[in-house]
Design an enzyme around this catalytic site. Structure first.
Site, PDB file in Angstrom:
ATOM      1  N   ASP A 102       2.940  -3.384   7.356  1.00  0.00           N
ATOM      2  CA  ASP A 102       2.189  -4.410   8.063  1.00  0.00           C
ATOM      3  C   ASP A 102       0.897  -4.850   7.389  1.00  0.00           C
ATOM      4  O   ASP A 102      -0.032  -5.304   8.046  1.00  0.00           O
ATOM      5  CB  ASP A 102       1.880  -3.890   9.468  1.00  0.00           C
ATOM      6  CG  ASP A 102       1.339  -2.461   9.427  1.00  0.00           C
ATOM      7  OD1 ASP A 102       0.752  -2.093   8.395  1.00  0.00           O
ATOM      8  OD2 ASP A 102       1.526  -1.722  10.407  1.00  0.00           O
ATOM      9  N   GLU A 124      10.271  -0.054   7.525  1.00  0.00           N
ATOM     10  CA  GLU A 124       9.428   0.310   8.681  1.00  0.00           C
ATOM     11  C   GLU A 124       9.243  -0.905   9.594  1.00  0.00           C
ATOM     12  O   GLU A 124       8.128  -1.292   9.952  1.00  0.00           O
ATOM     13  CB  GLU A 124       8.072   0.879   8.258  1.00  0.00           C
ATOM     14  CG  GLU A 124       7.391   1.686   9.347  1.00  0.00           C
ATOM     15  CD  GLU A 124       6.010   2.174   8.955  1.00  0.00           C
ATOM     16  OE1 GLU A 124       5.178   1.397   8.474  1.00  0.00           O
ATOM     17  OE2 GLU A 124       5.764   3.373   9.129  1.00  0.00           O
ATOM     18  N   GLU A 138      -2.680  -5.760  11.516  1.00  0.00           N
ATOM     19  CA  GLU A 138      -1.338  -5.213  11.281  1.00  0.00           C
ATOM     20  C   GLU A 138      -0.289  -5.719  12.278  1.00  0.00           C
ATOM     21  O   GLU A 138       0.843  -6.016  11.902  1.00  0.00           O
ATOM     22  CB  GLU A 138      -1.375  -3.680  11.308  1.00  0.00           C
ATOM     23  CG  GLU A 138      -2.071  -3.047  10.101  1.00  0.00           C
ATOM     24  CD  GLU A 138      -3.572  -2.886  10.285  1.00  0.00           C
ATOM     25  OE1 GLU A 138      -4.145  -3.471  11.246  1.00  0.00           O
ATOM     26  OE2 GLU A 138      -4.208  -2.192   9.464  1.00  0.00           O
ATOM     27  N   HIS A 215     -10.081   5.848   9.126  1.00  0.00           N
ATOM     28  CA  HIS A 215     -10.323   4.710   8.237  1.00  0.00           C
ATOM     29  C   HIS A 215     -10.127   3.347   8.874  1.00  0.00           C
ATOM     30  O   HIS A 215     -10.482   2.339   8.292  1.00  0.00           O
ATOM     31  CB  HIS A 215      -9.397   4.799   7.014  1.00  0.00           C
ATOM     32  CG  HIS A 215      -7.974   4.420   7.310  1.00  0.00           C
ATOM     33  ND1 HIS A 215      -7.498   3.144   7.104  1.00  0.00           N
ATOM     34  CD2 HIS A 215      -6.947   5.111   7.809  1.00  0.00           C
ATOM     35  CE1 HIS A 215      -6.224   3.100   7.448  1.00  0.00           C
ATOM     36  NE2 HIS A 215      -5.857   4.274   7.883  1.00  0.00           N
ATOM     37  N   ARG A 217      -9.899  -0.258  10.445  1.00  0.00           N
ATOM     38  CA  ARG A 217     -10.805  -1.374  10.691  1.00  0.00           C
ATOM     39  C   ARG A 217     -11.202  -1.433  12.170  1.00  0.00           C
ATOM     40  O   ARG A 217     -12.354  -1.658  12.509  1.00  0.00           O
ATOM     41  CB  ARG A 217     -10.031  -2.646  10.325  1.00  0.00           C
ATOM     42  CG  ARG A 217     -10.815  -3.849   9.977  1.00  0.00           C
ATOM     43  CD  ARG A 217      -9.849  -4.908   9.465  1.00  0.00           C
ATOM     44  NE  ARG A 217      -9.710  -4.844   8.028  1.00  0.00           N
ATOM     45  CZ  ARG A 217     -10.431  -5.556   7.177  1.00  0.00           C
ATOM     46  NH1 ARG A 217     -11.345  -6.385   7.632  1.00  0.00           N
ATOM     47  NH2 ARG A 217     -10.258  -5.453   5.895  1.00  0.00           N
ATOM     48  N   HIS A 248     -12.007   8.440   3.188  1.00  0.00           N
ATOM     49  CA  HIS A 248     -11.423   7.201   2.682  1.00  0.00           C
ATOM     50  C   HIS A 248     -12.456   6.553   1.766  1.00  0.00           C
ATOM     51  O   HIS A 248     -13.662   6.609   2.041  1.00  0.00           O
ATOM     52  CB  HIS A 248     -11.108   6.288   3.876  1.00  0.00           C
ATOM     53  CG  HIS A 248     -10.117   5.224   3.565  1.00  0.00           C
ATOM     54  ND1 HIS A 248     -10.485   3.986   3.099  1.00  0.00           N
ATOM     55  CD2 HIS A 248      -8.770   5.211   3.633  1.00  0.00           C
ATOM     56  CE1 HIS A 248      -9.393   3.267   2.900  1.00  0.00           C
ATOM     57  NE2 HIS A 248      -8.338   3.983   3.222  1.00  0.00           N
TER      58      HIS A 248
HETATM   59  N1  UDP Z   1      -3.307  10.503   2.436  1.00  0.00           N
HETATM   60  C1  UDP Z   1      -3.500  10.931   1.120  1.00  0.00           C
HETATM   61  N2  UDP Z   1      -4.738  11.439   0.785  1.00  0.00           N
HETATM   62  C2  UDP Z   1      -5.768  11.540   1.675  1.00  0.00           C
HETATM   63  C3  UDP Z   1      -5.551  11.095   3.009  1.00  0.00           C
HETATM   64  C4  UDP Z   1      -4.305  10.572   3.349  1.00  0.00           C
HETATM   65  O1  UDP Z   1      -2.600  10.834   0.282  1.00  0.00           O
HETATM   66  O2  UDP Z   1      -6.853  12.011   1.296  1.00  0.00           O
HETATM   67  C5  UDP Z   1      -1.973   9.947   2.779  1.00  0.00           C
HETATM   68  C6  UDP Z   1      -1.343  10.472   4.036  1.00  0.00           C
HETATM   69  O3  UDP Z   1      -0.543  11.604   3.776  1.00  0.00           O
HETATM   70  C7  UDP Z   1      -0.514   9.306   4.554  1.00  0.00           C
HETATM   71  C8  UDP Z   1      -1.227   8.104   3.977  1.00  0.00           C
HETATM   72  O4  UDP Z   1      -2.155   8.569   3.021  1.00  0.00           O
HETATM   73  O5  UDP Z   1       0.806   9.310   4.053  1.00  0.00           O
HETATM   74  C9  UDP Z   1      -1.929   7.373   5.093  1.00  0.00           C
HETATM   75  O6  UDP Z   1      -2.737   6.418   4.580  1.00  0.00           O
HETATM   76  P1  UDP Z   1      -3.848   5.702   5.463  1.00  0.00           P
HETATM   77  O7  UDP Z   1      -4.376   6.669   6.475  1.00  0.00           O
HETATM   78  O8  UDP Z   1      -4.781   5.101   4.478  1.00  0.00           O
HETATM   79  O9  UDP Z   1      -3.052   4.496   6.151  1.00  0.00           O
HETATM   80  P2  UDP Z   1      -2.155   4.310   7.444  1.00  0.00           P
HETATM   81  O10 UDP Z   1      -1.112   5.367   7.458  1.00  0.00           O
HETATM   82  O11 UDP Z   1      -3.036   4.348   8.647  1.00  0.00           O
HETATM   83  O12 UDP Z   1      -1.559   2.953   7.263  1.00  0.00           O
END
Ligand code: UDP
Length: 392
Positions: A102, A124, A138, A215, A217, A248
């Site tokens: 998204d 997804e 998203e 993280h 927004r 982040h």
């Molecule tokens: N993740 C990572 N390193 C970190 C924190 C998170 O590789 O220090 C991974 C986590 O395992 C997950 C992904 O990043 O698969 C999630 O990314 P994020 O939280 O940025 O985005 P969202 O999932 O909310 O779209």
């Protein structure tokens, strides 16, 4: 575009860390599929953390649009990705375009493909909060993509049901499981340490770890401060616990977190971790506090209870299964829930043992087969035992 060896080119466009993590197993599965050849284009929406993931999975992008600019707006990302990816498609024609989730990059990829009347595969697909502005942008992005997608790869039955409710034809939907579970299983099998000596020593010593990631927004407006406050409060009351927070890279997020958490001795503010070490951290955690979508999916697979610091979630499956609890960004509620989980062994055990509803680690394989079917026959195979493998 059929190559001289007869294979069809399947283009993947992605730009953020979570997209890369969730696409990597699909790229690998398409590479293993006879008659198909993956090509990867990255937008660079998240620079360093995206490259880390590509390196880990051995993916070399065919083109990097390198769009990251300081103070980048959503319009800027969208316009840059649309033009850059469109130019790529004109120069190097492909047979299908795959986008994930998204993000603005994913929406731009789907739109560029639509402009060229190319089949769009949405990995997804079908996640919805039913609130157009939560999460923003998203929820809007994934609905836009859903309108032009030819193949909707829903991670769960609940996601497929959302698509059916929007009149997406059933023959265009498959329930695959979430590809993040494929990536997670792959990473956990290979990685034995977090590569942060302080954290590794704590895990080895059997210290209880609370992992926190923040993280989004939508949480910027006071939400992050509330979560950080709650975590600081609980950490002070439980010196035996170690809170690990890989930050982040976003500077807005960092500026909020540091003043509240730096002074707490048992809170470890870490650099963002590469994917495999982060999976190892999750596996060694007692509880996870997060607003991340991917982490909500990963933790239940590793039997780690999740506290979700969001008002709504497009992943209600983990809450329904009893593996996650949705607490919003009210600091007292977050603190109380975290304390309960640390103090009540039975509650912890119940959440940790709830089944993971997000997949079995074979989602990418199912998607690659479906892409092959779509490109060879123009439709999915009629008798499809890939559908229905997952609880909603
Ligand atoms: N993740 C990572 N390193 C970190 C924190 C998170 O590789 O220090 C991974 C986590 O395992 C997950 C992904 O990043 O698969 C999630 O990314 P994020 O939280 O940025 O985005 P969202 O999932 O909310 O779209």
């Amino acid at each position: 575009m059929r190559l001289t060896d007869g294979r069809k080119r399947v283009a993947f466009l992605y730009g953020t860390r979570p997209e890369a993590i969730k696409m990597a197993p699909v790229v690998a599965a398409v590479r293993r599929t006879a008659g198909l050849m993956p090509v990867v284009v990255t937008s660079g929406q998240h620079r360093e953390i995206l490259d880390q993931v590509n390196d880990l999975f051995g993916i070399v992008p065919d083109r990097d649009l390198d769009l990251l600019r300081p103070g980048q707006t959503l319009d800027g990302v969208m316009a840059g990705a649309l033009r850059g990816f469109g130019d790529y498609l004109d120069e190097r024609p492909v047979d299908a375009v795959v986008v994930q989730g998204d993000t603005s990059t994913a929406f731009a990829g789907a739109l560029a493909a639509y402009h060229r009347q190319l089949p769009v595969v949405h990995v997804e697909a079908g996640l919805r909060t039913q609130h157009l502005y939560s999460p923003f942008p998203e929820e809007g992005n994934r609905r836009f993509i859903g309108v032009v997608a030819d193949l909707h790869c829903a991670p769960t039955r609940a996601a497929a049901a959302n698509l059916l409710a929007e009149n997406v034809p059933a023959e265009r939907i498959i329930v695959t499981g979430n590809t993040v579970i494929d990536a997670l299983m792959w990473a956990v099998e290979r990685q034995r340490v977090t590569e942060d000596p302080f954290v590794d020593a704590a895990i080895a010593a059997g210290r209880r770890i609370v992992t926190v990631t923040l993280h989004r927004r939508e949480s910027w407006d006071g939400g992050i401060r509330a979560v950080a406050d709650a975590v600081a409060r609980v950490a002070r009351r439980h010196p035996e616990v170690l809170v690990v927070l890989p930050m982040h890279p976003n500077p807005v997020v960092r500026a909020e977190l540091r003043p509240l958490l730096d002074p707490v001795p048992n809170v470890h503010l870490a650099a963002p971790m590469a994917y495999a070490p982060f999976c190892r951290l999750l596996a060694g955690s007692a509880v996870v506090v997060t607003d991340s979508g991917g982490v909500q999916e990963e933790a239940p697979t590793l039997n780690v209870p999740v506290i979700v610091t969001r008002e709504t979630t497009e992943r209600p499956e983990a809450v329904h299964a009893g593996a996650a609890v949705l607490v919003g960004t009210d600091r007292d509620r977050i603190a109380t829930t975290l304390e309960e989980l640390l103090a009540d062994e039975l509650l912890h055990q119940r959440m940790a043992s709830a089944p993971s509803p997000f997949g079995d680690g074979r989602a990418a394989e199912r998607i690659a087969v479906a892409i092959g079917d779509l490109l060879s026959a123009g439709r999915l195979a009629a008798t499809d035992d890939r559908v229905g493998a997952f609880a909603s």
